[in-house]
Design an enzyme around this catalytic site. Structure first.
Site, short mmCIF file in Angstrom:
data_model
loop_
_atom_site.label_atom_id
_atom_site.label_comp_id
_atom_site.label_asym_id
_atom_site.label_seq_id
_atom_site.Cartn_x
_atom_site.Cartn_y
_atom_site.Cartn_z
N GLU A 58 6.10 -31.89 66.74
CA GLU A 58 6.51 -33.28 66.56
C GLU A 58 7.87 -33.37 65.88
OE1 GLU A 58 2.00 -33.14 65.66
OE2 GLU A 58 3.73 -31.79 65.59
N CYS A 81 -0.31 -33.20 61.78
CA CYS A 81 -0.76 -32.81 60.45
C CYS A 81 -0.32 -33.84 59.40
CB CYS A 81 -0.25 -31.43 60.09
SG CYS A 81 1.55 -31.28 60.10
N ARG A 191 -2.21 -7.69 73.88
CA ARG A 191 -2.33 -7.19 72.51
C ARG A 191 -1.37 -7.91 71.56
NH1 ARG A 191 -2.57 -0.55 72.81
NH2 ARG A 191 -4.71 -0.33 73.61
N THR A 203 -14.52 5.83 71.35
CA THR A 203 -13.22 5.61 71.97
C THR A 203 -12.11 6.22 71.12
OG1 THR A 203 -13.93 3.58 73.08
CG2 THR A 203 -11.57 3.85 72.73
N GLU A 311 -11.51 -3.51 72.80
CA GLU A 311 -11.34 -2.61 73.94
C GLU A 311 -12.49 -1.60 73.88
OE1 GLU A 311 -7.42 -1.08 74.48
OE2 GLU A 311 -6.47 -3.03 74.18
N SER A 319 -23.21 -4.42 73.96
CA SER A 319 -23.71 -5.02 72.72
C SER A 319 -23.10 -6.39 72.50
CB SER A 319 -23.40 -4.10 71.53
OG SER A 319 -24.11 -2.89 71.62
#
Length: 388
Positions: A58, A81, A191, A203, A311, A319
């Site tokens: 704004e 805000c 990322r 991993t 990742e 899961s």
């Protein structure tokens, strides 16, 4: 049912949504916001929040206007805000001082210091204020921000690559390069727009990754997270050796800390933060990663992590999916086959597809979890393509 907004309002809010997306990856933990000023049927000025700590949309639009904004209509994707406990002055007083005739707002700001207060101040100042134009789309634009504010957890994106026959690793569990260069570039761009990246210890051991955003401009270093129940992360791993390139956070069990004091001391001496977390009783002690994932997400929320990229290997991915903890999934599909029946299979994603892109022969499919508390509207294909 509320009345349908005029088509002009809808068109301009859609334009503001597309504009706001240009701040993706540079404004976090703030939300993406855009403002378009319209006067006498013409766009007077438009701007978006470009970077954290910089001018809000704004204020930037008012600054860019070449003539008085008195009587103009402002289209803003998020409630302006009105609080002062932040890096920049509040926007509501600036809008009031500009003597706007009308303001059209996409959605309320979930920040409790703002939520509805900005709208109230604008209306008290006599400015006609319309709220809720393309509200679901405006909330989806900042799904990560809304989730952190309302659920006190980060938005979770799962990402993996798979071969044409649905494999995610070689038969021996070794790292397998599946994606092409274009897909890898898109991954590093993703990322760079996140606050943290998480992998499981398997991993970390198999790939010895850096977990950094390379070849792109990143507004901040990624917090690199490893789920390591038994504290197996080697001191010679790239993650430990590059802790000055970005924080390294290891979640483990308290039992592992108690049983391996030398490893605890050595990791901490090298700048690695260890965070003991409760075990998941449903997984049992023999699980590769038996940490309580909701507790991990709660802790990351307390650390003000807005967007978490996971990742995962297939077990960790399953899961997250089984526990309904993923908000979004990106899957890179390669046309190459592995033809190794014993190699690990990719997990099944049952979420609806909301976007697809072709990447020099690879394809990228985006899924959104419609059962997520951070799901507000399906992403549009054009928005998805712009986002990557």
């Amino acid at each position: 049912m509320p009345p349908t907004p005029p088509s002009n309002d809808l068109d301009l809010m859609r334009q503001a949504l597309r504009l706001a997306m240009l701040g993706r990856g540079t404004v976090e933990p703030n939300p993406m916001v855009a403002c378009i000023l319209v006067k006498d049927g013409q766009i007077l000025a438009q701007a978006y929040h470009r970077r954290f700590g910089g001018l809000h949309a704004e204020a930037a639009a008012l600054f860019a206007a070449k003539q008085s904004a008195a009587g103009a209509t402002a289209y803003v994707t998020l409630e302006p805000c009105c609080h002062s406990e932040k890096k920049t002055p509040p926007c509501v007083p600036k809008l009031i001082a500009a003597r706007l005739g009308r303001i059209v707002i996409g959605t309320l700001d979930p920040n409790p210091m703002v939520n509805g207060k900005g709208v109230a101040q604008l209306r008290e100042a006599g400015i006609e204020t319309d709220l809720g134009v393309l509200e679901a789309d405006c909330r989806q634009l900042n799904a990560a921000f809304f989730k952190r504010m309302e659920q006190h957890r980060p938005y979770v994106t799962l990402k993996w690559a798979q071969t044409a026959d649905g494999k995610v690793a070689a038969a021996n569990g070794k790292r397998l390069v599946i994606s092409n260069h274009k897909s890898l570039a898109v991954l590093h761009a993703l990322r760079s727009r996140c606050d943290a990246i998480l992998v499981g210890i398997e991993t970390a051991l198999a790939d010895d990754p850096l977990l950094t955003a390379r070849g792109v401009t990143s507004a901040r270093p990624l917090v690199r997270i490893i789920l390591d129940s038994e504290l197996r992360l080697p001191l010679i791993s790239q993650l430990v050796r590059t802790h000055t390139d970005g924080p390294v956070l290891v979640y483990c069990t308290q039992t592992a800390c108690d049983h391996h004091p030398d490893a605890v001391a050595a990791l901490r001496a090298r700048g690695v933060e260890l965070m003991p977390i409760g075990a998941d009783p449903e997984l049992g002690p023999d699980a590769t990663i038996n940490l309580c994932l909701p507790a991990v997400l709660d802790d990351l929320g307390r650390r003000s992590i807005t967007h978490l990229l996971v990742e995962p290997g297939p077990t960790l991915a399953a899961s997250f999916l089984r526990s309904n903890l993923a908000d979004r999934v990106w899957v890179f599909h390669s046309p190459k086959r592995l033809d190794a029946p014993t190699a690990a299979d990719a997990p099944e994603v049952t979420y609806p597809t909301v976007g697809q892109a072709t990447l020099d022969g690879d394809s990228l499919i985006e899924y959104l979890n419609s059962a997520s508390p951070a799901f507000f509207a399906p992403a549009q294909s054009a928005d998805f393509l712009r986002a990557i």
